[in-house]
Design a protein around this motif. Structure first.
Motif, PDB file in Angstrom:
ATOM      1  N   MET A   1       8.364  31.116 -16.909  1.00  0.00           N
ATOM      2  CA  MET A   1       8.962  30.122 -16.048  1.00  0.00           C
ATOM      3  C   MET A   1      10.302  29.570 -16.872  1.00  0.00           C
ATOM      4  N   ASN A   2      11.113  29.029 -16.209  1.00  0.00           N
ATOM      5  CA  ASN A   2      12.288  28.273 -16.899  1.00  0.00           C
ATOM      6  C   ASN A   2      11.994  27.195 -17.788  1.00  0.00           C
ATOM      7  N   ARG A   3      12.521  26.806 -18.637  1.00  0.00           N
ATOM      8  CA  ARG A   3      12.245  25.600 -19.328  1.00  0.00           C
ATOM      9  C   ARG A   3      12.806  24.390 -18.580  1.00  0.00           C
ATOM     10  N   GLY A   4      12.207  23.197 -19.407  1.00  0.00           N
ATOM     11  CA  GLY A   4      12.935  22.066 -18.999  1.00  0.00           C
ATOM     12  C   GLY A   4      12.599  21.514 -17.545  1.00  0.00           C
ATOM     13  N   GLU A   5      13.378  21.127 -16.608  1.00  0.00           N
ATOM     14  CA  GLU A   5      13.067  20.457 -15.305  1.00  0.00           C
ATOM     15  C   GLU A   5      12.601  21.588 -14.641  1.00  0.00           C
ATOM     16  N   ALA A   6      12.923  22.689 -14.441  1.00  0.00           N
ATOM     17  CA  ALA A   6      12.552  23.852 -13.594  1.00  0.00           C
ATOM     18  C   ALA A   6      11.097  23.952 -13.873  1.00  0.00           C
ATOM     19  N   ALA A   7      10.531  24.052 -15.024  1.00  0.00           N
ATOM     20  CA  ALA A   7       9.112  24.344 -15.478  1.00  0.00           C
ATOM     21  C   ALA A   7       8.409  23.063 -14.837  1.00  0.00           C
ATOM     22  N   MET A   8       8.806  21.957 -15.214  1.00  0.00           N
ATOM     23  CA  MET A   8       8.187  20.853 -14.734  1.00  0.00           C
ATOM     24  C   MET A   8       7.836  20.704 -13.306  1.00  0.00           C
ATOM     25  N   ARG A   9       8.839  21.332 -12.390  1.00  0.00           N
ATOM     26  CA  ARG A   9       8.896  21.423 -10.846  1.00  0.00           C
ATOM     27  C   ARG A   9       7.531  22.329 -10.556  1.00  0.00           C
ATOM     28  N   LEU A  10       7.535  23.439 -11.366  1.00  0.00           N
ATOM     29  CA  LEU A  10       6.489  24.359 -11.086  1.00  0.00           C
ATOM     30  C   LEU A  10       5.007  23.695 -11.510  1.00  0.00           C
ATOM     31  N   ILE A  11       4.967  23.067 -12.460  1.00  0.00           N
ATOM     32  CA  ILE A  11       3.747  22.521 -12.919  1.00  0.00           C
ATOM     33  C   ILE A  11       3.266  21.262 -12.104  1.00  0.00           C
ATOM     34  N   HIS A  12       4.273  20.512 -11.606  1.00  0.00           N
ATOM     35  CA  HIS A  12       3.864  19.450 -10.612  1.00  0.00           C
ATOM     36  C   HIS A  12       3.387  20.171  -9.178  1.00  0.00           C
ATOM     37  N   ALA A  13       4.224  21.344  -8.743  1.00  0.00           N
ATOM     38  CA  ALA A  13       3.849  21.895  -7.487  1.00  0.00           C
ATOM     39  C   ALA A  13       2.486  22.480  -7.595  1.00  0.00           C
ATOM     40  N   VAL A  14       2.136  23.079  -8.672  1.00  0.00           N
ATOM     41  CA  VAL A  14       0.660  23.620  -8.800  1.00  0.00           C
ATOM     42  C   VAL A  14      -0.334  22.795  -8.918  1.00  0.00           C
ATOM     43  N   ARG A  15       0.012  21.705  -9.443  1.00  0.00           N
ATOM     44  CA  ARG A  15      -1.145  20.684  -9.443  1.00  0.00           C
ATOM     45  C   ARG A  15      -1.287  19.870  -8.167  1.00  0.00           C
ATOM     46  N   GLU A  16      -0.272  19.837  -7.366  1.00  0.00           N
ATOM     47  CA  GLU A  16      -0.530  19.435  -5.960  1.00  0.00           C
ATOM     48  C   GLU A  16      -1.268  20.515  -5.116  1.00  0.00           C
ATOM     49  N   ILE A  17      -0.930  21.762  -5.553  1.00  0.00           N
ATOM     50  CA  ILE A  17      -1.719  22.680  -4.655  1.00  0.00           C
ATOM     51  C   ILE A  17      -3.235  22.937  -5.115  1.00  0.00           C
ATOM     52  N   ASN A  18      -3.529  22.637  -6.435  1.00  0.00           N
ATOM     53  CA  ASN A  18      -4.939  22.680  -6.888  1.00  0.00           C
ATOM     54  C   ASN A  18      -5.458  21.475  -6.430  1.00  0.00           C
ATOM     55  N   ALA A  19      -4.949  20.192  -6.085  1.00  0.00           N
ATOM     56  CA  ALA A  19      -5.707  18.808  -5.909  1.00  0.00           C
ATOM     57  C   ALA A  19      -5.945  19.171  -4.418  1.00  0.00           C
ATOM     58  N   SER A  20      -5.061  19.984  -3.530  1.00  0.00           N
ATOM     59  CA  SER A  20      -5.388  20.090  -2.106  1.00  0.00           C
ATOM     60  C   SER A  20      -6.522  21.118  -1.785  1.00  0.00           C
ATOM     61  N   GLY A  21      -7.131  21.753  -3.111  1.00  0.00           N
ATOM     62  CA  GLY A  21      -8.195  22.781  -2.729  1.00  0.00           C
ATOM     63  C   GLY A  21      -8.018  24.073  -2.710  1.00  0.00           C
ATOM     64  N   SER A  22      -6.401  24.449  -3.015  1.00  0.00           N
ATOM     65  CA  SER A  22      -5.976  25.916  -2.523  1.00  0.00           C
ATOM     66  C   SER A  22      -6.002  26.719  -4.112  1.00  0.00           C
ATOM     67  N   GLY A  23      -6.290  26.134  -5.054  1.00  0.00           N
ATOM     68  CA  GLY A  23      -6.234  26.668  -6.210  1.00  0.00           C
ATOM     69  C   GLY A  23      -7.750  27.305  -6.716  1.00  0.00           C
ATOM     70  N   PRO A  24      -8.155  27.327  -7.997  1.00  0.00           N
ATOM     71  CA  PRO A  24      -7.518  26.866  -9.279  1.00  0.00           C
ATOM     72  C   PRO A  24      -6.287  27.630  -9.500  1.00  0.00           C
ATOM     73  N   ILE A  25      -5.327  27.396 -10.024  1.00  0.00           N
ATOM     74  CA  ILE A  25      -4.203  28.024 -10.583  1.00  0.00           C
ATOM     75  C   ILE A  25      -3.867  27.092 -12.152  1.00  0.00           C
ATOM     76  N   GLN A  26      -3.766  28.321 -12.910  1.00  0.00           N
ATOM     77  CA  GLN A  26      -3.225  27.662 -14.323  1.00  0.00           C
ATOM     78  C   GLN A  26      -1.679  28.107 -14.388  1.00  0.00           C
ATOM     79  N   THR A  27      -1.351  27.287 -15.399  1.00  0.00           N
ATOM     80  CA  THR A  27       0.249  27.453 -15.563  1.00  0.00           C
ATOM     81  C   THR A  27       0.404  27.970 -16.933  1.00  0.00           C
TER      82      THR A  27
END
Length: 335
Positions: A1-27
């Motif tokens: 993944m891209n570092r910095g802001e881009a990487a954090m965008r993905l991490i936050h998106a994955v956390r929201e997907i996991n919280a919705s029950g569509s995961g689990p996904i690891q980054t």
């Protein structure tokens, strides 16, 4: 993944997907030696050291291949860095059986090439400014095409970007001076010195359409941005939506962008750029960015659409259809 802001965008998106029950996904955070304590590395589930930054491992396909194999990644999200629009990297992912969260290599090659994308635009009825209708390979060929198109002109590299590989030429003498320099600059920067000519549209606004497309042949143009305020061909200020376009004009632009995406079987996020001339109220197609651009967040703020999550959902659906697995909200456990 891209570092910095881009990487954090993905991490936050994955956390929201996991919280919705569509995961689990690891980054998995891919990082250089000097980034081992960076926020995105600490926030990811797993981390992988690519080596020293001096070796430029983020664009070293051999280093990235080792990382994908060693981590057992099922999918890779390229953010908006260099490999996000590198079809060779997509080919690598396909060979490894890793889902690339973005368009196919074929679609990327068709639309990422400025000459090829203009030809496709003409085929599907998207307006294009007068141009050389192909590469100009020699100075004599460029001069002949320029006489037919008419000055002033833009001399552009087909693989250009970031303000490089582009020059305005107002006369035969300027073209003679700029032709080889522009080609050489593009070759050094992008590994491709191919250039073409198009008429300079003066007094125009620069507008772009943000879209997302799925694997069912459907594309959605989510929003239109106005990026006319630039310095050295680099965007400085983005507005959404464009203050000059009527609803009908906005709908026309969106429809044109969707036609382009569907024609090449595009899957994922992308941006279609146009010039708009307020005087005669006409549009001219510029190019397609086959990745998520830095300025995508302006569209997210005005439409309440999370484009990173949309990318993951679209790629997950495409991956499930290709493998015959039940559809899930994401293509992988690790991104």
């Amino acid at each position: 993944m891209n570092r910095g802001e881009a990487a954090m965008r993905l991490i936050h998106a994955v956390r929201e997907i996991n919280a919705s029950g569509s995961g689990p996904i690891q980054t998995v955070a891919l990082h250089t030696e000097g980034e081992s304590r960076a926020t995105f590395v600490r926030e990811a589930d797993l981390a992988y050291n690519l080596g020293p930054a001096s070796a430029r491992p983020y664009i070293d396909l051999a280093a990235l291949e080792r990382a994908l194999v060693d981590t057992g990644a099922d999918a890779v999200w390229p953010g908006w860095g260099f490999v996000a629009e590198d079809p060779t990297f997509v080919d690598l992912c396909d060979r490894l059986g890793v889902t690339f969260i973005g368009p196919s290599a074929e679609a990327m090659r068709k639309l990422g090439d400025k000459i090829g994308s203009k030809l496709i635009a003409e085929e599907v009825g998207v307006p294009v400014a007068p141009w050389s209708r192909g590469a100009v390979e020699t100075l004599d060929g460029a001069l002949a095409a320029a006489e037919e198109i008419g000055y002033p002109l833009m001399l552009k590299a087909t693989a250009g970007g970031g303000g490089r590989g582009i020059r305005m030429v107002g006369s035969r003498a300027e073209l003679e001076d700029a032709f080889q320099r522009t080609s050489d600059e593009a070759l050094r920067a992008f590994g491709n010195g191919t250039v073409f000519l198009e008429r300079l549209v003066t007094g125009a606004r620069h507008v772009e359409v943000q879209l997302i497309a799925d694997s069912h042949g459907t594309a959605w143009a989510i929003g239109v941005r106005d990026c006319s305020i630039q310095r050295r061909n680099q965007k400085v200020i983005e507005e959404s939506s464009s203050p000059l376009l009527s609803r009908e004009q906005t709908d026309e632009l969106k429809a044109a962008a969707e036609r382009l995406a569907v024609t090449v079987g595009y899957v994922g996020a992308g941006t279609v750029e146009f010039l708009y001339h307020p005087g005669d109220r006409t549009f001219a197609f510029l190019e397609v960015n086959t990745r998520l651009q830095v300025e995508h967040s302006i569209t997210e703020a005005t439409t309440d659409v999370d484009l990173v999550k949309a990318q993951i959902h679209v790629a997950g659906e495409a991956g499930s259809r290709a493998s015959g697995r039940p559809r899930r909200g994401t293509p992988s456990r690790r991104g």
